[in-house]
Design a protein around this motif. Sequence first.
Motif, mmCIF file in Angstrom:
data_model
loop_
_atom_site.group_PDB
_atom_site.id
_atom_site.type_symbol
_atom_site.label_atom_id
_atom_site.label_comp_id
_atom_site.label_asym_id
_atom_site.label_seq_id
_atom_site.Cartn_x
_atom_site.Cartn_y
_atom_site.Cartn_z
ATOM 1 N N GLU A 200 0.777 -1.436 -0.133
ATOM 2 C CA GLU A 200 0.225 0.001 0.121
ATOM 3 C C GLU A 200 0.948 1.283 0.076
ATOM 4 N N PRO A 201 0.558 2.116 -1.088
ATOM 5 C CA PRO A 201 1.263 3.297 -1.091
ATOM 6 C C PRO A 201 1.364 4.216 0.092
ATOM 7 N N LEU A 202 2.405 4.905 0.602
ATOM 8 C CA LEU A 202 2.269 5.781 1.683
ATOM 9 C C LEU A 202 1.475 7.009 1.683
ATOM 10 N N SER A 203 0.565 7.192 2.647
ATOM 11 C CA SER A 203 -0.314 8.316 2.649
ATOM 12 C C SER A 203 0.391 9.470 3.111
ATOM 13 N N ALA A 204 -0.216 10.762 2.999
ATOM 14 C CA ALA A 204 0.397 11.924 3.537
ATOM 15 C C ALA A 204 1.055 11.947 4.712
ATOM 16 N N SER A 205 0.281 11.430 5.846
ATOM 17 C CA SER A 205 0.630 11.144 7.183
ATOM 18 C C SER A 205 1.771 10.280 7.299
ATOM 19 N N ALA A 206 1.872 9.227 6.480
ATOM 20 C CA ALA A 206 3.029 8.337 6.817
ATOM 21 C C ALA A 206 4.289 8.917 6.203
ATOM 22 N N ALA A 207 4.151 9.523 5.083
ATOM 23 C CA ALA A 207 5.119 10.500 4.231
ATOM 24 C C ALA A 207 5.609 11.464 5.293
ATOM 25 N N LEU A 208 4.859 12.188 6.008
ATOM 26 C CA LEU A 208 5.584 13.100 6.844
ATOM 27 C C LEU A 208 6.101 12.369 8.129
ATOM 28 N N THR A 209 5.586 11.228 8.509
ATOM 29 C CA THR A 209 6.461 10.511 9.708
ATOM 30 C C THR A 209 7.632 10.138 9.378
ATOM 31 N N ALA A 210 7.851 9.713 7.812
ATOM 32 C CA ALA A 210 9.170 9.213 7.420
ATOM 33 C C ALA A 210 9.963 10.327 7.199
ATOM 34 N N PHE A 211 9.559 11.431 6.759
ATOM 35 C CA PHE A 211 10.503 12.613 6.671
ATOM 36 C C PHE A 211 10.836 13.195 8.064
ATOM 37 N N GLN A 212 10.042 13.086 8.913
ATOM 38 C CA GLN A 212 10.555 13.444 10.330
ATOM 39 C C GLN A 212 11.388 12.884 10.808
ATOM 40 N N LYS A 213 11.461 11.389 10.652
ATOM 41 C CA LYS A 213 12.620 10.383 11.038
ATOM 42 C C LYS A 213 13.699 10.781 10.267
ATOM 43 N N VAL A 214 13.796 10.922 9.119
ATOM 44 C CA VAL A 214 14.924 11.114 8.465
ATOM 45 C C VAL A 214 15.687 12.643 8.873
ATOM 46 N N ARG A 215 14.652 13.523 8.778
ATOM 47 C CA ARG A 215 15.261 14.865 9.271
ATOM 48 C C ARG A 215 16.082 14.804 10.696
ATOM 49 N N ARG A 216 15.596 14.158 11.800
ATOM 50 C CA ARG A 216 16.067 13.987 12.983
ATOM 51 C C ARG A 216 17.430 13.263 12.899
ATOM 52 N N GLU A 217 17.574 12.356 11.962
ATOM 53 C CA GLU A 217 18.619 11.573 11.935
ATOM 54 C C GLU A 217 19.944 12.510 11.093
ATOM 55 N N THR A 218 19.578 13.350 10.376
ATOM 56 C CA THR A 218 20.288 14.176 9.553
ATOM 57 C C THR A 218 20.488 15.407 10.290
ATOM 58 N N SER A 219 19.892 15.811 11.191
ATOM 59 C CA SER A 219 19.969 17.110 11.833
ATOM 60 C C SER A 219 19.494 18.282 10.752
ATOM 61 N N ALA A 220 18.771 18.105 9.978
ATOM 62 C CA ALA A 220 18.571 19.023 9.014
ATOM 63 C C ALA A 220 17.520 20.073 9.563
ATOM 64 N N VAL A 221 18.016 21.493 9.123
ATOM 65 C CA VAL A 221 17.220 22.524 9.840
ATOM 66 C C VAL A 221 15.933 22.946 9.177
ATOM 67 N N VAL A 222 14.879 22.869 9.991
ATOM 68 C CA VAL A 222 13.745 23.136 9.242
ATOM 69 C C VAL A 222 12.858 23.734 10.568
ATOM 70 N N SER A 223 12.115 24.768 10.058
ATOM 71 C CA SER A 223 11.260 25.447 11.102
ATOM 72 C C SER A 223 10.014 25.465 10.473
ATOM 73 N N SER A 224 9.440 25.047 9.351
ATOM 74 C CA SER A 224 7.924 25.005 9.087
ATOM 75 C C SER A 224 7.805 24.225 7.842
ATOM 76 N N ILE A 225 6.442 23.698 7.598
ATOM 77 C CA ILE A 225 6.353 22.916 6.496
ATOM 78 C C ILE A 225 5.146 23.605 5.904
ATOM 79 N N THR A 226 4.939 23.913 4.888
ATOM 80 C CA THR A 226 4.185 24.917 4.331
ATOM 81 C C THR A 226 3.378 24.112 3.301
#
Length: 272
Positions: A200-226
Amino acid sequence: MDRYRLKNIIILILSLMNVFLLASLAIREGARQSAKETAVEQLVSLFAADGITLDPDVISDETPPSSRSLTRSTDLERRAAALLLGSSLSSSDQGGGISSYSSNRGAVQFRSGGSFDASGTLCQEDPTGFCQDFCREFGYSKPVFQLDTTGSGTGTAVFLCDGLSVYNCTLTFTFTEGVLTSVSGILLPQTYTELTSDVEPLSASAALTAFQKVRRETSAVVSSITDLDLCLEYQSSSTTSMSLIPAWCIVTNTGEYYVNCSTGAVTFGGIL
């Protein structure tokens, strides 16, 4: 009289069944909506805990489309070559999946994975209009130009499939003093075959969760999602097979990220 009463009883029973069915559907829809709102609240809180503002309105209910398989089209390549170089073409097979066309205006090479490069004096009169016509003909977005006062610079466009942008499938037009001198990028056919999958393809919520996991692992600087939009990812192999995979484009204040709907892989698309 008994028959009349029996008829009314049957009608009453059927009416009550319809009422119960409608009530059941309403309850299910209410539960679904409640679950969605809870999931959205949890996501907003998850990002807020890391100091990231997530607009809940961008979390889409859309279902990603199926992956698509594309097959190389030599007819399509010849049409593109004719538009770029004129109808008086000579062609040759360079081997290794490379086809070449040439004329007195220049030359173009097409490769099995969809990429191509054209160079020469491709258009001298109204070159930006020529580029717009090329994009309309072969399924690209309206090109965006960055030209200086001499008419030198570039233009870029993105391939579209059923209204969805293919984020890593672009065209670049190069101008030198008002003359279109090169075009390079990826040329894909608009026809495709949908691929079936048990995943089953990733939903929008699942995609955001995957992004947040990678962002934490890479310490990417983000302050807002628009923004959050469905798009497609272009993939190719050494054969003539090409594919388009659904993905979510996550727009942040520092750049765009793409989450593959099949694998969950997160790719940084560049600084805005």
